[in-house]
Scaffold this motif. Structure first.
Motif, PDB file in Angstrom:
ATOM      1  N   ARG A  40       3.998  -1.898   5.779  1.00  0.00           N
ATOM      2  CA  ARG A  40       3.614  -1.525   4.451  1.00  0.00           C
ATOM      3  C   ARG A  40       2.001  -1.064   4.641  1.00  0.00           C
ATOM      4  O   ARG A  40       1.747   0.039   4.073  1.00  0.00           O
ATOM      5  CB  ARG A  40       3.720  -2.593   3.475  1.00  0.00           C
ATOM      6  CG  ARG A  40       4.916  -2.869   2.690  1.00  0.00           C
ATOM      7  CD  ARG A  40       4.926  -3.719   1.697  1.00  0.00           C
ATOM      8  NE  ARG A  40       6.543  -4.037   1.234  1.00  0.00           N
ATOM      9  CZ  ARG A  40       7.229  -3.448   0.698  1.00  0.00           C
ATOM     10  NH1 ARG A  40       7.030  -1.988   0.469  1.00  0.00           N
ATOM     11  NH2 ARG A  40       8.425  -3.560   0.554  1.00  0.00           N
ATOM     12  N   ARG A  52       0.625  -0.061   7.565  1.00  0.00           N
ATOM     13  CA  ARG A  52       0.644   1.406   8.069  1.00  0.00           C
ATOM     14  C   ARG A  52       1.209   2.424   7.337  1.00  0.00           C
ATOM     15  O   ARG A  52       0.569   3.726   7.348  1.00  0.00           O
ATOM     16  CB  ARG A  52       1.807   1.104   9.763  1.00  0.00           C
ATOM     17  CG  ARG A  52       1.808   2.481  10.224  1.00  0.00           C
ATOM     18  CD  ARG A  52       0.486   2.647  11.091  1.00  0.00           C
ATOM     19  NE  ARG A  52       0.520   3.860  11.780  1.00  0.00           N
ATOM     20  CZ  ARG A  52      -0.390   4.802  12.097  1.00  0.00           C
ATOM     21  NH1 ARG A  52      -1.551   4.498  11.679  1.00  0.00           N
ATOM     22  NH2 ARG A  52      -0.049   5.903  12.570  1.00  0.00           N
ATOM     23  N   LYS A  53       2.157   2.210   6.507  1.00  0.00           N
ATOM     24  CA  LYS A  53       2.573   3.272   5.443  1.00  0.00           C
ATOM     25  C   LYS A  53       1.531   3.642   4.795  1.00  0.00           C
ATOM     26  O   LYS A  53       1.318   4.969   4.356  1.00  0.00           O
ATOM     27  CB  LYS A  53       3.672   2.831   4.672  1.00  0.00           C
ATOM     28  CG  LYS A  53       4.240   3.573   3.764  1.00  0.00           C
ATOM     29  CD  LYS A  53       5.401   3.134   3.055  1.00  0.00           C
ATOM     30  CE  LYS A  53       5.599   3.992   1.659  1.00  0.00           C
ATOM     31  NZ  LYS A  53       6.955   3.570   0.787  1.00  0.00           N
ATOM     32  N   LYS A  54       0.650   2.830   4.326  1.00  0.00           N
ATOM     33  CA  LYS A  54      -0.593   2.995   3.378  1.00  0.00           C
ATOM     34  C   LYS A  54      -1.797   3.975   4.210  1.00  0.00           C
ATOM     35  O   LYS A  54      -2.060   5.262   3.529  1.00  0.00           O
ATOM     36  CB  LYS A  54      -1.419   1.921   2.813  1.00  0.00           C
ATOM     37  CG  LYS A  54      -2.461   2.012   2.167  1.00  0.00           C
ATOM     38  CD  LYS A  54      -3.190   0.771   1.579  1.00  0.00           C
ATOM     39  CE  LYS A  54      -4.373   0.852   1.178  1.00  0.00           C
ATOM     40  NZ  LYS A  54      -5.094  -0.472   0.767  1.00  0.00           N
ATOM     41  N   LEU A  58       6.248   8.229   9.333  1.00  0.00           N
ATOM     42  CA  LEU A  58       6.350   7.435   7.826  1.00  0.00           C
ATOM     43  C   LEU A  58       7.864   7.270   7.394  1.00  0.00           C
ATOM     44  O   LEU A  58       8.376   6.342   6.914  1.00  0.00           O
ATOM     45  CB  LEU A  58       5.500   8.624   6.779  1.00  0.00           C
ATOM     46  CG  LEU A  58       5.816   8.100   5.144  1.00  0.00           C
ATOM     47  CD1 LEU A  58       5.154   6.739   5.106  1.00  0.00           C
ATOM     48  CD2 LEU A  58       4.930   9.250   4.300  1.00  0.00           C
ATOM     49  N   ILE A 106       9.117   4.386   9.218  1.00  0.00           N
ATOM     50  CA  ILE A 106       8.592   3.109   8.663  1.00  0.00           C
ATOM     51  C   ILE A 106       9.465   2.966   7.420  1.00  0.00           C
ATOM     52  O   ILE A 106       9.761   1.642   7.011  1.00  0.00           O
ATOM     53  CB  ILE A 106       7.044   3.283   8.267  1.00  0.00           C
ATOM     54  CG1 ILE A 106       6.172   3.169   9.589  1.00  0.00           C
ATOM     55  CG2 ILE A 106       6.730   2.392   7.211  1.00  0.00           C
ATOM     56  CD1 ILE A 106       4.873   3.508   9.360  1.00  0.00           C
ATOM     57  N   GLU A 107       9.752   3.855   6.551  1.00  0.00           N
ATOM     58  CA  GLU A 107      10.416   3.655   5.315  1.00  0.00           C
ATOM     59  C   GLU A 107      11.784   3.178   5.436  1.00  0.00           C
ATOM     60  O   GLU A 107      12.508   2.320   4.873  1.00  0.00           O
ATOM     61  CB  GLU A 107      10.407   4.938   4.483  1.00  0.00           C
ATOM     62  CG  GLU A 107       9.143   5.033   3.914  1.00  0.00           C
ATOM     63  CD  GLU A 107       9.047   6.744   3.319  1.00  0.00           C
ATOM     64  OE1 GLU A 107       9.863   7.622   3.450  1.00  0.00           O
ATOM     65  OE2 GLU A 107       8.113   6.911   2.413  1.00  0.00           O
ATOM     66  N   HIS A 137       8.676   0.020  13.957  1.00  0.00           N
ATOM     67  CA  HIS A 137       9.669   0.959  13.538  1.00  0.00           C
ATOM     68  C   HIS A 137      10.833   1.445  14.461  1.00  0.00           C
ATOM     69  O   HIS A 137      11.537   2.508  14.215  1.00  0.00           O
ATOM     70  CB  HIS A 137       9.134   2.273  12.844  1.00  0.00           C
ATOM     71  CG  HIS A 137       8.169   2.896  13.507  1.00  0.00           C
ATOM     72  ND1 HIS A 137       6.812   2.560  13.576  1.00  0.00           N
ATOM     73  CD2 HIS A 137       8.361   3.976  14.093  1.00  0.00           C
ATOM     74  CE1 HIS A 137       6.149   3.290  14.454  1.00  0.00           C
ATOM     75  NE2 HIS A 137       7.092   4.377  14.738  1.00  0.00           N
TER      76      HIS A 137
END
Length: 117
Positions: free
Chosen positions: A14, A16-18, A66, A69-70, A101
């Motif tokens: 989360r 890393r996604k940000k 991304l 990661i999702e 991931h």
């Protein structure tokens, strides 16, 4: 995988996604600024073009990460995170610490990279 490990990876992913979303937004602004700038000569035009291509490549890589990661976050929700998509064995936790991931265990990743399936 232990619940504490899952929570660690979820929080890491989360965060890393940000960071990626912030970087993509920043890159978009840089690309827009480059395209809105007025080159005064061919050197300026070339510099703008090269920088644009670099920013596009960086954005493409970030978008791919991304996406991965999702997918990993979905796997955490569905309780199948850390399982190799090829052999259905658990991915070594040390590999996940390096690439949280990761879709494949080391052995299957090498097979995929060599195109041996």
């Amino acid at each position: 995988m232990k619940t504490s490990d899952l929570k660690f990876f979820e929080n890491f992913l989360r965060e890393r996604k940000k960071i990626i979303l912030e970087n993509i937004q920043s890159n978009s602004k840089e690309i827009e600024a480059l395209h809105n700038s007025a080159p005064s000569d061919s050197v300026d035009f070339s510099t703008i073009e090269i920088n644009s291509q670099i920013d596009f490549a960086i954005s493409a890589n970030l978008k791919q990460e991304l996406k991965e990661i999702e997918e990993s976050l979905k796997k955490i929700q569905h309780k199948n995170y850390g399982i190799c998509e090829s052999c259905d064995e658990f991915i070594d936790i040390e590999r996940l610490k390096v690439k949280p991931h990761a879709r494949y265990c080391i052995v299957c990743r090498e097979i995929v990279e060599k195109g041996i399936q």
